[in-house]
Design a protein around this motif. Sequence first.
Motif, PDB file in Angstrom:
ATOM      1  N   MET A 147      31.019  42.978  27.183  1.00  0.00           N
ATOM      2  CA  MET A 147      30.932  41.984  28.257  1.00  0.00           C
ATOM      3  C   MET A 147      29.742  42.304  29.155  1.00  0.00           C
ATOM      4  SD  MET A 147      33.852  40.879  31.045  1.00  0.00           S
ATOM      5  CE  MET A 147      34.931  40.167  29.824  1.00  0.00           C
ATOM      6  N   SER A 148      28.934  41.268  29.469  1.00  0.00           N
ATOM      7  CA  SER A 148      27.757  41.478  30.299  1.00  0.00           C
ATOM      8  C   SER A 148      28.149  41.856  31.712  1.00  0.00           C
ATOM      9  CB  SER A 148      26.907  40.205  30.310  1.00  0.00           C
ATOM     10  OG  SER A 148      27.580  39.174  30.995  1.00  0.00           O
ATOM     11  N   SER A 149      27.174  42.383  32.447  1.00  0.00           N
ATOM     12  CA  SER A 149      27.440  42.792  33.832  1.00  0.00           C
ATOM     13  C   SER A 149      27.835  41.595  34.696  1.00  0.00           C
ATOM     14  CB  SER A 149      26.206  43.479  34.418  1.00  0.00           C
ATOM     15  OG  SER A 149      25.084  42.611  34.396  1.00  0.00           O
ATOM     16  N   GLU A 150      27.221  40.420  34.422  1.00  0.00           N
ATOM     17  CA  GLU A 150      27.547  39.211  35.181  1.00  0.00           C
ATOM     18  C   GLU A 150      28.979  38.772  34.907  1.00  0.00           C
ATOM     19  OE1 GLU A 150      25.979  37.324  37.508  1.00  0.00           O
ATOM     20  OE2 GLU A 150      24.559  38.978  37.593  1.00  0.00           O
ATOM     21  N   SER A 151      29.380  38.807  33.629  1.00  0.00           N
ATOM     22  CA  SER A 151      30.737  38.424  33.263  1.00  0.00           C
ATOM     23  C   SER A 151      31.748  39.390  33.867  1.00  0.00           C
ATOM     24  CB  SER A 151      30.884  38.401  31.739  1.00  0.00           C
ATOM     25  OG  SER A 151      30.058  37.411  31.173  1.00  0.00           O
ATOM     26  N   GLU A 152      31.406  40.680  33.864  1.00  0.00           N
ATOM     27  CA  GLU A 152      32.277  41.692  34.449  1.00  0.00           C
ATOM     28  C   GLU A 152      32.435  41.453  35.953  1.00  0.00           C
ATOM     29  OE1 GLU A 152      34.953  44.614  34.161  1.00  0.00           O
ATOM     30  OE2 GLU A 152      33.775  43.884  32.451  1.00  0.00           O
ATOM     31  N   LYS A 153      31.343  41.066  36.589  1.00  0.00           N
ATOM     32  CA  LYS A 153      31.368  40.778  38.027  1.00  0.00           C
ATOM     33  C   LYS A 153      32.264  39.580  38.323  1.00  0.00           C
ATOM     34  CE  LYS A 153      28.321  39.608  41.907  1.00  0.00           C
ATOM     35  NZ  LYS A 153      26.921  39.302  42.300  1.00  0.00           N
ATOM     36  N   ASP A 154      32.150  38.520  37.505  1.00  0.00           N
ATOM     37  CA  ASP A 154      32.976  37.324  37.689  1.00  0.00           C
ATOM     38  C   ASP A 154      34.449  37.635  37.439  1.00  0.00           C
ATOM     39  OD1 ASP A 154      30.806  35.686  38.299  1.00  0.00           O
ATOM     40  OD2 ASP A 154      30.414  35.238  36.193  1.00  0.00           O
ATOM     41  N   LYS A 155      34.694  38.499  36.466  1.00  0.00           N
ATOM     42  CA  LYS A 155      36.061  38.922  36.171  1.00  0.00           C
ATOM     43  C   LYS A 155      36.671  39.642  37.372  1.00  0.00           C
ATOM     44  CE  LYS A 155      38.548  42.229  33.253  1.00  0.00           C
ATOM     45  NZ  LYS A 155      38.419  43.220  32.171  1.00  0.00           N
ATOM     46  N   GLU A 156      35.913  40.552  37.971  1.00  0.00           N
ATOM     47  CA  GLU A 156      36.392  41.284  39.147  1.00  0.00           C
ATOM     48  C   GLU A 156      36.612  40.345  40.334  1.00  0.00           C
ATOM     49  OE1 GLU A 156      37.392  44.408  39.437  1.00  0.00           O
ATOM     50  OE2 GLU A 156      37.088  44.534  37.274  1.00  0.00           O
ATOM     51  N   ARG A 157      35.727  39.355  40.481  1.00  0.00           N
ATOM     52  CA  ARG A 157      35.890  38.364  41.556  1.00  0.00           C
ATOM     53  C   ARG A 157      37.195  37.597  41.388  1.00  0.00           C
ATOM     54  NH1 ARG A 157      31.595  34.285  41.012  1.00  0.00           N
ATOM     55  NH2 ARG A 157      32.731  33.272  42.700  1.00  0.00           N
ATOM     56  N   LEU A 158      37.473  37.202  40.146  1.00  0.00           N
ATOM     57  CA  LEU A 158      38.689  36.437  39.864  1.00  0.00           C
ATOM     58  C   LEU A 158      39.938  37.280  40.112  1.00  0.00           C
ATOM     59  CD1 LEU A 158      39.929  33.805  38.881  1.00  0.00           C
ATOM     60  CD2 LEU A 158      39.645  34.600  36.524  1.00  0.00           C
ATOM     61  N   ILE A 159      39.894  38.532  39.681  1.00  0.00           N
ATOM     62  CA  ILE A 159      41.027  39.439  39.888  1.00  0.00           C
ATOM     63  C   ILE A 159      41.268  39.671  41.381  1.00  0.00           C
ATOM     64  CG2 ILE A 159      41.812  41.827  39.601  1.00  0.00           C
ATOM     65  CD1 ILE A 159      40.426  41.822  36.858  1.00  0.00           C
ATOM     66  N   GLN A 160      40.191  39.887  42.122  1.00  0.00           N
ATOM     67  CA  GLN A 160      40.309  40.144  43.560  1.00  0.00           C
ATOM     68  C   GLN A 160      40.808  38.910  44.297  1.00  0.00           C
ATOM     69  OE1 GLN A 160      40.160  42.943  45.115  1.00  0.00           O
ATOM     70  NE2 GLN A 160      40.418  42.092  47.161  1.00  0.00           N
ATOM     71  N   ALA A 161      40.289  37.730  43.933  1.00  0.00           N
ATOM     72  CA  ALA A 161      40.717  36.481  44.562  1.00  0.00           C
ATOM     73  C   ALA A 161      42.199  36.223  44.286  1.00  0.00           C
ATOM     74  CB  ALA A 161      39.870  35.312  44.061  1.00  0.00           C
ATOM     75  N   ALA A 162      42.639  36.562  43.068  1.00  0.00           N
ATOM     76  CA  ALA A 162      44.046  36.382  42.705  1.00  0.00           C
ATOM     77  C   ALA A 162      44.935  37.296  43.544  1.00  0.00           C
ATOM     78  CB  ALA A 162      44.236  36.675  41.216  1.00  0.00           C
ATOM     79  N   LYS A 163      44.488  38.519  43.754  1.00  0.00           N
ATOM     80  CA  LYS A 163      45.255  39.474  44.566  1.00  0.00           C
ATOM     81  C   LYS A 163      45.333  39.007  46.023  1.00  0.00           C
ATOM     82  CE  LYS A 163      45.435  44.402  45.765  1.00  0.00           C
ATOM     83  NZ  LYS A 163      44.793  45.723  45.584  1.00  0.00           N
ATOM     84  N   VAL A 164      44.212  38.520  46.559  1.00  0.00           N
ATOM     85  CA  VAL A 164      44.188  38.016  47.939  1.00  0.00           C
ATOM     86  C   VAL A 164      45.113  36.805  48.059  1.00  0.00           C
ATOM     87  CG1 VAL A 164      42.759  36.970  49.737  1.00  0.00           C
ATOM     88  CG2 VAL A 164      41.875  38.891  48.408  1.00  0.00           C
TER      89      VAL A 164
END
Length: 236
Positions: free
Chosen positions: A1-18
């Motif tokens: 997975m590219s760094s950009e995709s990894e970043k978007d994945k982390e954003r989605l996970i964090q937004a879901a937690k919030v």
Amino acid sequence: MSSESEKDKERLIQAAKVFFFHMKDLTSFINTFTEFFNHNMNTQILSIAVKEDSNIKDFFEQMLKIFKEMQSVVEAMHSKIQKEPLYSSVAKAMCSVAEKCTHVELQHSAKKMLKNVQTPVIVSMLKSTNVLGSLESSLSLLMKYPIMSLQLCDFYREDTKEPSETTTSGKTPSSDLSKTTAIDTLKKLQDALKSENASNLLESAADHLEQIVRVMQRTLESLQRAIKTLETDISL
């Protein structure tokens, strides 16, 4: 997975937690507001129970029902208050207190007088600020987002903890399960928030959920201000 995709994945996970904790905070604040409303308006509006296996739509429908009930009560009381100015109610209440002689009767009458004055003040405040209408509009807006069929536990599982012991292979006993859960959660969120025209589904899903979180944050802030304002007005 590219760094950009990894970043978007982390954003989605964090937004879901919030989102998960915003839902819990929203439920808590609404229950506090409901308790305050019931106490001062002599109503019996039911509070909300947090169930992580419930659909998000169910939560918002319960919240909307509460605010609509409150709106109905405020409208009815406001119409009644309009027939008699507040200063007249205060004057009558004070005269009633003055007529009492004993200390016990005076205490009881004073409490009743404050209650009689307090309710019109709260009704006038809720009516003039339209806080209930604003909260209702915010919830109605949130209900338009395509996450209503998801359950609260689809966003985050609060009881997920890292075990202290490891197996002989060096892996934690639940490591495979945690990975499966994370993948399943991401897929559910991505499917629910997908946009047909999006070239990057992860990025699009993260953008959508972050937007939802921002709307929820504003709703929470409005509810907090309403509770604080009412408590301040009553203490004054």
